[in-house]
Design an enzyme around this catalytic site. Structure first.
Site, PDB file in Angstrom:
ATOM      1  N   GLY A   1       0.717  -1.302  -0.251  1.00 54.99           N
ATOM      2  CA  GLY A   1      -0.313   0.326   0.025  1.00 54.99           C
ATOM      3  C   GLY A   1       0.903   1.185   0.340  1.00 54.99           C
ATOM      4  O   GLY A   1       0.341   2.258  -1.161  1.00 54.99           O
ATOM      5  N   CYS A   2       2.354   0.808   0.882  1.00 54.88           N
ATOM      6  CA  CYS A   2       2.850   2.894   1.419  1.00 54.88           C
ATOM      7  C   CYS A   2       3.337   3.139  -0.316  1.00 54.88           C
ATOM      8  O   CYS A   2       3.672   3.690  -1.069  1.00 54.88           O
ATOM      9  CB  CYS A   2       3.958   2.189   2.249  1.00 54.88           C
ATOM     10  SG  CYS A   2       3.078   2.121   3.478  1.00 54.88           S
ATOM     11  N   THR A   3       3.826   1.357  -1.056  1.00 51.81           N
ATOM     12  CA  THR A   3       4.457   1.653  -2.608  1.00 51.81           C
ATOM     13  C   THR A   3       3.387   2.267  -3.544  1.00 51.81           C
ATOM     14  O   THR A   3       4.164   3.540  -4.054  1.00 51.81           O
ATOM     15  CB  THR A   3       5.023   0.324  -3.174  1.00 51.81           C
ATOM     16  OG1 THR A   3       6.371   0.162  -1.835  1.00 51.81           O
ATOM     17  CG2 THR A   3       6.111   0.257  -4.380  1.00 51.81           C
TER      18      THR A   3
ATOM     19  N   ALA B   1       3.318   6.157  -2.739  1.00 55.75           N
ATOM     20  CA  ALA B   1       4.696   7.082  -3.185  1.00 55.75           C
ATOM     21  C   ALA B   1       4.269   6.844  -4.563  1.00 55.75           C
ATOM     22  O   ALA B   1       5.107   7.731  -5.228  1.00 55.75           O
ATOM     23  CB  ALA B   1       5.559   6.410  -2.204  1.00 55.75           C
TER      24      ALA B   1
END
Length: 161
Positions: A48-50, A53
């Site tokens: 999710g963070c990738t 970003a």
């Protein structure tokens, strides 16, 4: 669940100075006179963070053209942030807040529901800080998958102001 302090439009953005992926100090005050998206995410290099970003990366020129900078903040150490930045080709600052003081000041750390259970952790959140250092938008419990539509709303909001 205990209530975490939440910021709202018009509030003064909490000041911060944190190390980036290379250990250089980055301060909110360095963006005075510009709008800046400050987003908080749980952990570098997770799916999710990738996704989140990379959405900012892929829309960064459009954001910059609208006078908006981007800063990502997580509890990760600078070394992990550097690996994440390099692996994903990220060109905006990723800041390290391992003590979670800035996360807490923005209301982006506390109790949350995760898979139906109460846990304490990073609350994925996105803020727009205006050119005078005030919160222009505060979005909590952001879904990584909706980052692109959020970016489009941010650009419209800032360019209409």
């Amino acid at each position: 669940m205990s209530e975490t302090t939440r910021l709202a439009p018009g509030d003064k953005a909490p000041a911060f100075t944190l190390p980036d992926a290379d250990g250089n100090k980055v301060s909110l005050s360095g963006y005075k006179g510009r709008h800046v998206v400050v987003y908080f995410y749980p952990a570098a290099s997770t799916p999710g963070c990738t996704k989140q970003a990379c959405a900012f990366r892929d829309n960064l020129s459009e954001l910059n053209d609208a006078g908006i900078d981007v800063v990502g903040i997580s509890p990760d150490k600078p070394e992990k942030l550097a690996k994440f930045r390099d692996a994903e080709g990220l060109t905006f600052p990723l800041l390290s807040d391992p003590e979670r003081k800035v996360l807490a000041a923005y209301g982006a750390y506390g109790e949350k529901l995760m898979y139906g259970k109460k846990v304490t952790g990073v609350i994925r959140s996105t803020f727009v800080v205006d050119d005078k250092g005030k919160i222009a938008a505060a979005n909590y419990n952001v879904k990584a998958a909706s980052t692109v539509s959020s970016i489009e709303k941010i650009i419209k909001q800032v360019t209409a102001a």
